[in-house]
Design a protein around this motif. Sequence first.
Motif, PDB file in Angstrom:
ATOM      1  N   THR A 273       0.827  -1.207   0.000  1.00  0.00           N
ATOM      2  CA  THR A 273       0.000   0.000   0.000  1.00  0.00           C
ATOM      3  C   THR A 273       0.867   1.265   0.000  1.00  0.00           C
ATOM      4  OG1 THR A 273      -0.118  -0.055   2.410  1.00  0.00           O
ATOM      5  CG2 THR A 273      -1.920  -1.121   1.196  1.00  0.00           C
ATOM      6  N   GLY A 274       2.112   1.131  -0.395  1.00  0.00           N
ATOM      7  CA  GLY A 274       3.054   2.251  -0.344  1.00  0.00           C
ATOM      8  C   GLY A 274       2.737   3.334  -1.349  1.00  0.00           C
ATOM      9  N   ARG A 275       3.352   4.490  -1.111  1.00  0.00           N
ATOM     10  CA  ARG A 275       3.208   5.605  -2.044  1.00  0.00           C
ATOM     11  C   ARG A 275       4.550   6.304  -2.186  1.00  0.00           C
ATOM     12  NH1 ARG A 275       1.327   8.434   2.826  1.00  0.00           N
ATOM     13  NH2 ARG A 275       2.292  10.492   2.846  1.00  0.00           N
ATOM     14  N   ILE A 276       4.725   6.959  -3.328  1.00  0.00           N
ATOM     15  CA  ILE A 276       5.914   7.775  -3.555  1.00  0.00           C
ATOM     16  C   ILE A 276       5.444   9.174  -3.911  1.00  0.00           C
ATOM     17  CG2 ILE A 276       7.914   8.185  -5.047  1.00  0.00           C
ATOM     18  CD1 ILE A 276       8.098   5.132  -5.407  1.00  0.00           C
ATOM     19  N   GLU A 277       6.000  10.163  -3.201  1.00  0.00           N
ATOM     20  CA  GLU A 277       5.699  11.558  -3.495  1.00  0.00           C
ATOM     21  C   GLU A 277       7.009  12.282  -3.742  1.00  0.00           C
ATOM     22  OE1 GLU A 277       2.783  13.553  -1.055  1.00  0.00           O
ATOM     23  OE2 GLU A 277       2.158  11.611  -0.227  1.00  0.00           O
TER      24      GLU A 277
END
Length: 181
Positions: A122-126
């Motif tokens: 469920t990771g995210r990259i910003e």
Amino acid sequence: TVNQTPVDANITDIAVTNLAIDADDGVVIDIDATTLAVINSESGFAQITDTAGGLTIGTVATTSLGNVSGVASGGSGVQITANNGLLTVNESVIDAGNSTILGTQGAADIAINAVVQSTSLTGRIELNSGRDLIINDGGANDISVVGTGFINFASEGTTQLNANVDAVTAGGAITFDVEDL
């Protein structure tokens, strides 16, 4: 090994040219460094702010760990911010946590020349740039989330994905919040 919680967010906790951080349970620290490498092996959030001008995520030679390259986090996430200068990513940033955030404050660029990956389902990259965001080919799946999380590109200037750059998720959104693409 550094595991320091800043007392005052306006004060640099450590000033050194090359900094390798080896943390087991996260780290929150304000630094003045030129080159940074981080291992956060077990848990906790790695939140590192460069308060000076310009920071490169690269390779740092140490006496106890040998060469430490890039950022490897098994914790709950990574946030690296360069407050007053260019943030350059020359070595991989691999995060098993739920959020990988790379940013600059003020009129400063981000240049990514290596893989940035979230291995959490469920990771995210910003990627948040105060000016230009430049992403160069750093290998297969340059910017990637292995799960259903998202990737967000944000810049106050130009966002440039150069030849052969891949941005990949396993079903999550890829968004652009930019002035110029």
